[in-house]
Design an enzyme around this catalytic site. Structure first.
Site, PDB file in Angstrom:
ATOM      1  N   ARG A  58       7.101  10.176  -7.037  1.00 38.79           N
ATOM      2  CA  ARG A  58       7.348  10.137  -5.335  1.00 38.79           C
ATOM      3  C   ARG A  58       6.818  11.313  -4.650  1.00 38.79           C
ATOM      4  O   ARG A  58       6.406  11.177  -3.640  1.00 38.79           O
ATOM      5  CB  ARG A  58       8.830  10.251  -5.142  1.00 38.79           C
ATOM      6  CG  ARG A  58       9.449  10.556  -3.818  1.00 38.79           C
ATOM      7  CD  ARG A  58      10.895  10.561  -3.400  1.00 38.79           C
ATOM      8  NE  ARG A  58      11.793  11.273  -4.225  1.00 38.79           N
ATOM      9  CZ  ARG A  58      11.737  12.712  -4.049  1.00 38.79           C
ATOM     10  NH1 ARG A  58      11.124  13.273  -3.113  1.00 38.79           N
ATOM     11  NH2 ARG A  58      12.537  13.233  -4.796  1.00 38.79           N
ATOM     12  N   LYS A 207      -4.137  -4.704   5.722  1.00 40.32           N
ATOM     13  CA  LYS A 207      -4.732  -5.619   6.363  1.00 40.32           C
ATOM     14  C   LYS A 207      -6.238  -5.641   5.731  1.00 40.32           C
ATOM     15  O   LYS A 207      -6.231  -6.017   4.624  1.00 40.32           O
ATOM     16  CB  LYS A 207      -5.190  -5.058   7.827  1.00 40.32           C
ATOM     17  CG  LYS A 207      -3.688  -4.795   8.461  1.00 40.32           C
ATOM     18  CD  LYS A 207      -2.918  -6.064   8.661  1.00 40.32           C
ATOM     19  CE  LYS A 207      -1.567  -5.737   9.153  1.00 40.32           C
ATOM     20  NZ  LYS A 207      -1.270  -4.693  10.195  1.00 40.32           N
TER      21      LYS A 207
END
Ligand SMILES: *Cc1c(COP(=O)(O)O)cnc(C)c1O
Length: 390
Positions: A58, A207
């Site tokens: 993390r 994207k």
């Protein structure tokens, strides 16, 4: 090897990939959440920042994530990069780290970014201001009020307005503010904001960087000084991506340049064909000489991108019929993948704006936004011609 800086295609494949002990040419996936140390002194070296190393996933201190960040930094010519679980995670960490003394957002921005800036951050007491591209004359006055972060996208969604990065960077720096650019639409292949004077680059890696519509991730690139505090927010907001996603993104980046160069070329062909089409009232594409932002795009971009917007004759109903008829273009609200996508902005990205607010942003119901994939240009043009038949 020679001393010259490698080109972008070389960096896409080799940056950050040198460390595997077994010699794997592709980035191995370390799903481990934690990493063991031989002695407490070694652990303290990593926790206290004296040595690079892996510690806890993390925190981003994981070999798969760190190698990806080396590659992402190289692509934007940055000293450092932080990878995130989504583009919005990157944007929110950016704003919480560097925008607490006020943010100026210029031009149109992604819907989620706008929601953060118009309602969520102000609810935390963060002052946010907005200027459209034609209101840039007021930028100096706004900056004199003390905001420390200027944020923008260029080309914008969906009108592909081109904003002058170098000029806005100079204005921001005159007032000791930082400039951050969302470079999602352009990609590092077509535009390098840091070379033009920006301080931080943001990407929705969902994207073009991911490029196959099969992963969600985000990134920030910039100097070590600017990114170190961002990593602390990421750590404690829990915004780090899974190592499997990091490896998939690293794999996808190997083909970034070939994908985007082909998408640029196909989008140019489509834009030219649509500019001649009798059912099309207007084409928005920076590569068309008659497009208002063309000259500026030629100066600050290496390619004009794979996104284009057309406006049909016959208003919103006609545009909707075209979107519904297309077969190769899928009706889906994303962009940057290998498959071509189409959206009608008034029903998707800009659905939540009032009609007046859409009009203020020059977004008409007749607009269709195309994300050009890797299909043959001739087939895409045939699909559009078929759907646009009168
Ligand atoms: C998609 C997108 C975002 C948000 O990214 P997610 O990965 O979906 O969180 C931000 N900016 C732009 C320009 C985008 O297209």
């Amino acid at each position: 090897m020679s001393q010259q800086r490698p080109g972008l295609s070389t960096l896409c494949i080799h940056a950050g990939s040198g460390g595997d002990v077994h010699g794997s040419p592709q980035l191995p996936i370390y799903n481990s959440t934690t990493f063991r140390f031989a002695a407490t002194a070694d652990l303290l070296d990593v926790i206290e920042g004296r040595k690079a190393g892996s510690l806890y996933t993390r925190y981003g201190l994981n070999p798969t994530i760190q190698a990806l960040e080396e590659k992402l930094a190289a692509l934007e010519g940055a000293a450092a990069a932080s990878v995130f679980a989504s583009g919005m995670a990157a944007a929110s960490a950016l704003f919480l780290t560097h925008g607490r003394q006020g943010i100026v957002c210029i031009g149109d921005a992604y819907g989620g970014t706008l929601e953060l800036l118009t309602s969520q951050l102000p609810a935390l007491g963060i002052d946010t201001r907005f200027l459209l591209g034609h209101e840039l004359g007021r930028l100096d006055d706004l900056l004199a009020m003390g905001p420390r972060l200027v944020f923008l996208e260029t080309p914008t969604n969906p009108t592909l307005e081109i904003l002058d990065i170098a000029a806005i960077a100079a204005a921001a720096h005159r007032h000791r503010a930082l400039l951050a650019i969302d470079n999602t639409f352009a990609t590092p292949v077509n535009q390098n904001p840091l070379m033009l004077g920006a301080d931080i680059v943001m990407h929705s890696a969902t994207k073009y960087l991911g490029g196959h519509s099969d992963l969600v991730a985000g990134a920030l690139m910039g100097s070590r000084e600017l990114l170190a505090p961002v990593a602390v927010w990421r750590k404690n907001l829990g915004q780090t991506p899974a190592p499997e996603t990091a490896a998939l993104l690293s794999r996808s980046l190997c083909t970034l340049v070939v994908r985007v160069e082909r998408q640029n070329a196909t989008a140019q062909k489509l834009a030219e064909a649509m500019a001649r089409h009798p059912s099309v009232a207007r084409v928005y594409y920076p590569g068309l000489p008659e497009f208002p932002g063309h000259a500026l795009a030629q100066r600050q971009m290496q390619g004009f991108g794979g996104m284009l917007t057309i406006e049909t004759h016959g208003g919103g109903e006609a545009a909707r019929r075209v979107a519904d008829r297309l077969e190769l273009f899928s009706l889906a609200p994303s962009l940057g993948g290998v498959e071509s996508l189409i959206t009608q902005p008034c029903t998707t990205s800009h659905h939540d704006l009032t009609p007046e607010e859409r009009a203020r942003r020059n977004i008409s119901d007749a607009m269709l936004r195309l994300s050009v994939g890797l299909e043959d240009a001739e087939d895409l043009i045939a699909d559009l011609n078929w759907a646009l038949r009168l």
